[in-house]
Design an enzyme around this catalytic site. Structure first.
Site, PDB file in Angstrom:
ATOM      1  N   PHE A 123      -5.670 -18.960  50.840  1.00 46.77           N
ATOM      2  CA  PHE A 123      -6.610 -18.197  51.828  1.00 46.77           C
ATOM      3  C   PHE A 123      -7.545 -19.057  52.463  1.00 46.77           C
ATOM      4  O   PHE A 123      -8.032 -20.238  52.205  1.00 46.77           O
ATOM      5  CB  PHE A 123      -7.875 -17.464  50.842  1.00 46.77           C
ATOM      6  CG  PHE A 123      -9.350 -17.624  51.224  1.00 46.77           C
ATOM      7  CD1 PHE A 123      -8.964 -15.720  50.653  1.00 46.77           C
ATOM      8  CD2 PHE A 123     -10.132 -17.919  51.093  1.00 46.77           C
ATOM      9  CE1 PHE A 123     -10.383 -15.080  51.335  1.00 46.77           C
ATOM     10  CE2 PHE A 123     -11.452 -17.646  51.105  1.00 46.77           C
ATOM     11  CZ  PHE A 123     -11.550 -15.923  51.395  1.00 46.77           C
ATOM     12  N   ALA A 124      -7.471 -19.115  54.013  1.00 45.93           N
ATOM     13  CA  ALA A 124      -8.310 -19.874  55.193  1.00 45.93           C
ATOM     14  C   ALA A 124      -9.678 -19.668  55.578  1.00 45.93           C
ATOM     15  O   ALA A 124      -9.631 -18.303  57.046  1.00 45.93           O
ATOM     16  CB  ALA A 124      -6.807 -19.784  56.159  1.00 45.93           C
ATOM     17  N   PRO A 128     -13.133 -27.136  59.867  1.00 47.02           N
ATOM     18  CA  PRO A 128     -13.887 -28.712  60.144  1.00 47.02           C
ATOM     19  C   PRO A 128     -15.444 -28.176  59.938  1.00 47.02           C
ATOM     20  O   PRO A 128     -16.332 -29.461  59.325  1.00 47.02           O
ATOM     21  CB  PRO A 128     -13.526 -29.287  61.168  1.00 47.02           C
ATOM     22  CG  PRO A 128     -12.452 -29.063  61.425  1.00 47.02           C
ATOM     23  CD  PRO A 128     -12.067 -26.830  60.754  1.00 47.02           C
ATOM     24  N   ALA A 130     -17.337 -25.674  60.064  1.00 51.28           N
ATOM     25  CA  ALA A 130     -17.721 -24.356  59.451  1.00 51.28           C
ATOM     26  C   ALA A 130     -17.064 -24.246  58.059  1.00 51.28           C
ATOM     27  O   ALA A 130     -16.371 -23.960  57.584  1.00 51.28           O
ATOM     28  CB  ALA A 130     -17.542 -23.081  59.705  1.00 51.28           C
ATOM     29  N   GLY A 131     -18.240 -24.489  56.895  1.00 55.38           N
ATOM     30  CA  GLY A 131     -18.063 -24.975  55.636  1.00 55.38           C
ATOM     31  C   GLY A 131     -18.757 -24.036  54.984  1.00 55.38           C
ATOM     32  O   GLY A 131     -19.027 -23.071  54.406  1.00 55.38           O
ATOM     33  N   GLY A 348     -15.505 -44.235  25.763  1.00 60.10           N
ATOM     34  CA  GLY A 348     -15.697 -45.499  25.799  1.00 60.10           C
ATOM     35  C   GLY A 348     -15.388 -46.105  27.116  1.00 60.10           C
ATOM     36  O   GLY A 348     -14.206 -45.545  28.171  1.00 60.10           O
ATOM     37  N   GLY A 349     -14.919 -47.478  27.356  1.00 56.58           N
ATOM     38  CA  GLY A 349     -13.734 -48.216  27.796  1.00 56.58           C
ATOM     39  C   GLY A 349     -12.369 -47.828  28.478  1.00 56.58           C
ATOM     40  O   GLY A 349     -11.638 -47.662  29.253  1.00 56.58           O
ATOM     41  N   GLU A 372     -14.536 -22.719  46.825  1.00 57.68           N
ATOM     42  CA  GLU A 372     -15.768 -21.183  46.765  1.00 57.68           C
ATOM     43  C   GLU A 372     -16.971 -21.145  47.039  1.00 57.68           C
ATOM     44  O   GLU A 372     -17.525 -20.313  46.688  1.00 57.68           O
ATOM     45  CB  GLU A 372     -15.019 -20.631  45.476  1.00 57.68           C
ATOM     46  CG  GLU A 372     -14.617 -19.501  45.011  1.00 57.68           C
ATOM     47  CD  GLU A 372     -13.112 -19.455  45.172  1.00 57.68           C
ATOM     48  OE1 GLU A 372     -12.459 -20.697  46.300  1.00 57.68           O
ATOM     49  OE2 GLU A 372     -11.871 -18.556  45.277  1.00 57.68           O
ATOM     50  N   THR A 374     -20.254 -23.780  47.595  1.00 54.83           N
ATOM     51  CA  THR A 374     -20.577 -25.154  46.600  1.00 54.83           C
ATOM     52  C   THR A 374     -21.784 -24.793  45.938  1.00 54.83           C
ATOM     53  O   THR A 374     -22.031 -22.865  45.897  1.00 54.83           O
ATOM     54  CB  THR A 374     -21.460 -25.646  47.408  1.00 54.83           C
ATOM     55  OG1 THR A 374     -23.060 -25.303  48.045  1.00 54.83           O
ATOM     56  CG2 THR A 374     -20.470 -26.827  48.539  1.00 54.83           C
TER      57      THR A 374
HETATM   58  C1  LIG Z   1     -10.364 -29.420  47.108  1.00 53.90           C
HETATM   59  C2  LIG Z   1     -10.528 -27.998  47.631  1.00 53.90           C
HETATM   60  C3  LIG Z   1     -10.180 -26.929  47.845  1.00 53.90           C
HETATM   61  C4  LIG Z   1     -10.163 -26.103  48.690  1.00 53.90           C
HETATM   62  N1  LIG Z   1      -9.998 -24.445  49.212  1.00 53.90           N
HETATM   63  C5  LIG Z   1      -9.900 -24.144  50.237  1.00 53.90           C
HETATM   64  C6  LIG Z   1      -8.967 -22.952  50.412  1.00 53.90           C
HETATM   65  O1  LIG Z   1      -8.165 -22.849  49.749  1.00 53.90           O
HETATM   66  N2  LIG Z   1      -9.824 -21.782  51.630  1.00 53.90           N
HETATM   67  C7  LIG Z   1     -11.197 -22.717  52.498  1.00 53.90           C
HETATM   68  O2  LIG Z   1     -10.877 -21.415  53.083  1.00 53.90           O
HETATM   69  N3  LIG Z   1     -11.688 -23.270  51.926  1.00 53.90           N
HETATM   70  C8  LIG Z   1     -11.126 -24.838  50.672  1.00 53.90           C
HETATM   71  N4  LIG Z   1     -11.876 -25.378  50.431  1.00 53.90           N
HETATM   72  C9  LIG Z   1     -13.510 -25.680  50.771  1.00 53.90           C
HETATM   73  C10 LIG Z   1     -13.957 -25.586  50.245  1.00 53.90           C
HETATM   74  O3  LIG Z   1     -15.076 -23.876  50.106  1.00 53.90           O
HETATM   75  C11 LIG Z   1     -15.764 -26.439  51.165  1.00 53.90           C
HETATM   76  O4  LIG Z   1     -16.042 -27.795  51.272  1.00 53.90           O
HETATM   77  C12 LIG Z   1     -16.798 -25.465  50.984  1.00 53.90           C
HETATM   78  O5  LIG Z   1     -17.276 -24.498  51.252  1.00 53.90           O
HETATM   79  C13 LIG Z   1     -18.078 -26.646  51.340  1.00 53.90           C
HETATM   80  O6  LIG Z   1     -18.125 -26.763  53.017  1.00 53.90           O
HETATM   81  P1  LIG Z   1     -18.061 -28.176  53.787  1.00 53.90           P
HETATM   82  O7  LIG Z   1     -17.224 -29.020  52.743  1.00 53.90           O
HETATM   83  O8  LIG Z   1     -17.999 -28.130  54.626  1.00 53.90           O
HETATM   84  O9  LIG Z   1     -19.356 -28.827  52.929  1.00 53.90           O
HETATM   85  P2  LIG Z   1     -20.894 -28.545  54.231  1.00 53.90           P
HETATM   86  O10 LIG Z   1     -20.832 -27.222  54.349  1.00 53.90           O
HETATM   87  O11 LIG Z   1     -20.517 -29.537  55.348  1.00 53.90           O
HETATM   88  O12 LIG Z   1     -22.147 -28.792  53.283  1.00 53.90           O
HETATM   89  C14 LIG Z   1     -22.379 -30.336  52.903  1.00 53.90           C
HETATM   90  C15 LIG Z   1     -23.408 -30.012  51.531  1.00 53.90           C
HETATM   91  O13 LIG Z   1     -24.626 -29.706  52.297  1.00 53.90           O
HETATM   92  C16 LIG Z   1     -24.969 -29.102  51.190  1.00 53.90           C
HETATM   93  N5  LIG Z   1     -24.992 -27.163  51.664  1.00 53.90           N
HETATM   94  C17 LIG Z   1     -24.826 -26.535  52.367  1.00 53.90           C
HETATM   95  N6  LIG Z   1     -25.231 -25.060  53.183  1.00 53.90           N
HETATM   96  C18 LIG Z   1     -26.535 -25.375  52.489  1.00 53.90           C
HETATM   97  C19 LIG Z   1     -27.748 -24.732  51.936  1.00 53.90           C
HETATM   98  N7  LIG Z   1     -27.402 -23.543  52.774  1.00 53.90           N
HETATM   99  N8  LIG Z   1     -28.953 -24.769  50.984  1.00 53.90           N
HETATM  100  C20 LIG Z   1     -28.740 -25.807  50.185  1.00 53.90           C
HETATM  101  N9  LIG Z   1     -27.484 -26.661  50.327  1.00 53.90           N
HETATM  102  C21 LIG Z   1     -26.751 -26.382  51.032  1.00 53.90           C
HETATM  103  C22 LIG Z   1     -23.742 -28.009  50.315  1.00 53.90           C
HETATM  104  O14 LIG Z   1     -23.835 -27.426  49.406  1.00 53.90           O
HETATM  105  C23 LIG Z   1     -22.887 -29.553  49.908  1.00 53.90           C
HETATM  106  O15 LIG Z   1     -23.329 -30.149  49.229  1.00 53.90           O
HETATM  107  C24 LIG Z   1     -11.378 -26.488  49.078  1.00 53.90           C
HETATM  108  C25 LIG Z   1     -12.446 -27.532  49.360  1.00 53.90           C
HETATM  109  C26 LIG Z   1     -11.836 -28.659  48.380  1.00 53.90           C
HETATM  110  C27 LIG Z   1     -12.849 -29.509  48.201  1.00 53.90           C
END
Ligand SMILES: Cc1cc2nc3c(=O)[nH]c(=O)nc-3n(C[C@H](O)[C@H](O)[C@H](O)COP(=O)(O)OP(=O)(O)OC[C@H]3O[C@@H](n4cnc5c(N)ncnc54)[C@H](O)[C@@H]3O)c2cc1C
Length: 392
Positions: A123-124, A128, A130-131, A348-349, A372, A374
């Site tokens: 699922f993509a 970089p 846009a998280g 513990g340890g 999925e 945060t």
């Molecule tokens: C092991 C792993 C597997 C993954 N697999 C997939 C996958 O299969 N497909 C896919 O598409 N993605 C995947 N991801 C990506 C994942 O969905 C993103 O990392 C996640 O959505 C957060 O985006 P970001 O890393 O850019 O963090 P950012 O969006 O930069 O967030 C950084 C911090 O800011 C906080 N934050 C951001 N916006 C807000 C807000 N409005 N209010 C409060 N706090 C906020 C976040 O909670 C976080 O603590 C995966 C990530 C990991 C670690």
């Protein structure tokens, strides 16, 4: 205690046996080598776990979200990484379930389920830049005649390096923001699909997260899932369907850590008595167990609501399924983090060493608070649902 149907009970038993017999003995080695466990994925295929929700005619189990949760929970009890591979795969399949037409389903499922090949899906959505704010994606699919040309980069895609198929979200009309996002089905073999760097992760080691680069990938119009501009809704519907399964994964990890810590506390003697005889330890274990049961109840409640076939977004919102799905994920992930941390403390340890599995479980649990959506973003979803009718 869950009240399961015969079919759900059977699926759970199969998953439990596979987890104990085949996955548990491999868990430590998968974590230490990081090698993608193709042999286990082949077994998942054989047991139908890659086709859990597909119709039986394709080798599927005709299952539902509850089935997915049960399988993922059992696998996660022994290995987070080994549970993440089929979880991410099923999440990759969901946009097709939600939006593909019958012809597309026939075409995709028969390719995906071919007997002589194990095909993994990814699922993509994330990029970089846009998280959490995935709507700011830069990947575009520009239409020219009957084709789309896909350009951009996705990041942290689970199964990315090992998948044959991707559900990809791209903008077909950037000026329309979310309403300009569309969903596509992309095959690994298409010219211009490039596997980028894989991340060196804290946990879930053995499942990969990888960049996928699309360099002018030519797509047929049949690769479009749903209609142009429906991609955002397809992505959000997928995440609503999949969040209880992430919750189930967190419950499984927490249960695995709790079980191990309880056994340890029963055997370890200090000050001339078992750890289990200290009230301070008993209270910790009681809180851990209560958290796990509460999380499990939320997960299967949310899964049940989704299984009432209320997939469509408007109906789903009407009965608060978005909220329940987010609650299941956020609560279970927080419980998993707390329970695994407490399990390390109880050992513990020794808990801090790689000799015992609880440090691995703690590292794996962390991921469930991040992907999925945060846990902060889940809280935004929950609060928005609560205040929906009051906000202007
Ligand atoms: C092991 C792993 C597997 C993954 N697999 C997939 C996958 O299969 N497909 C896919 O598409 N993605 C995947 N991801 C990506 C994942 O969905 C993103 O990392 C996640 O959505 C957060 O985006 P970001 O890393 O850019 O963090 P950012 O969006 O930069 O967030 C950084 C911090 O800011 C906080 N934050 C951001 N916006 C807000 C807000 N409005 N209010 C409060 N706090 C906020 C976040 O909670 C976080 O603590 C995966 C990530 C990991 C670690």
């Amino acid at each position: 205690m869950l009240n399961l149907s015969d079919k759900h009970g059977m699926i759970q038993k199969i998953a439990e046996k596979l987890a104990k017999d085949k996955v548990a003995p491999r868990a430590k080695e998968i974590d230490s080598t990081g090698a993608f466990p193709w042999d286990l994925v082949d077994l998942y295929k054989k047991h139908g776990f890659l086709y859990l929700m597909l119709p039986e005619k394709f080798g599927g189990l005709d299952g539902d979200i509850t089935s997915l949760c049960l399988v993922i929970e059992e696998l996660a009890k022994v290995s987070g990484a080994a549970s993440l591979i089929p979880l991410a795969h099923n999440v990759g399949v969901m946009p097709i379930m939600v939006a593909a037409n019958d012809e597309q389903k026939e075409h995709i499922y028969s390719k995906m389920c071919q007997a002589d090949k194990t095909c993994v899906v990814a699922f993509a959505l994330t990029e970089p830049d846009a998280g959490s704010d995935a709507s700011h994606m830069r990947t575009t699919a520009v239409k020219e005649g009957d084709h789309y040309y896909l350009n951009g980069k996705k990041s942290m895609i689970t199964n990315g390096a090992n998948a044959q198929f991707y559900s990809v979200f791209a903008s077909t009309n950037p000026s329309k923001r979310t309403q300009g996002i569309s969903a596509f089905f992309v095959e690994r073999d298409y010219p211009g699909v490039i596997i980028g760097k894989s991340e060196d992760k804290m946990g879930m080691i053995g499942s990969d997260i990888t960049e996928i680069i699309f360099d002018n990938v030519r797509l047929e119009k049949e690769n479009l899932l749903g209609k142009e501009g429906q991609g955002w809704d397809i992505a959000m519907s997928t995440l609503n369907l999949s969040r209880p399964a992430v919750g189930a994964q967190a419950v499984g990890i927490a249960q695995g850590a709790l079980d191990f810590a309880v056994e340890y506390a029963w055997k370890r003697v200090q000050f001339g008595q078992k750890l289990a005889d200290f009230e301070g330890v008993q209270f910790m274990v009681a809180d851990m167990a209560t958290g796990v049961e509460a999380a499990r109840a939320l997960v299967y409640d949310a899964a049940h609501l989704l299984d009432m076939k209320v997939y469509e977004r408007d109906k789903m919102s009407a009965i608060g399924v978005d909220k329940m799905s987010a609650m299941a994920k956020v609560y279970s992930a927080d419980v998993a983090m707390k329970v695994t941390t407490d399990a390390v403390q109880l050992l513990g340890g020794y808990g801090y060493t790689k000799e015992y599995p609880v440090e691995r479980m703690m590292r794996d649990a962390k991921a469930t608070q991040i992907y999925e959506g945060t846990n902060q973003v889940q809280r935004v979803v929950i609060a928005r649902d609560i205040f929906r009718n009051r906000m202007g």
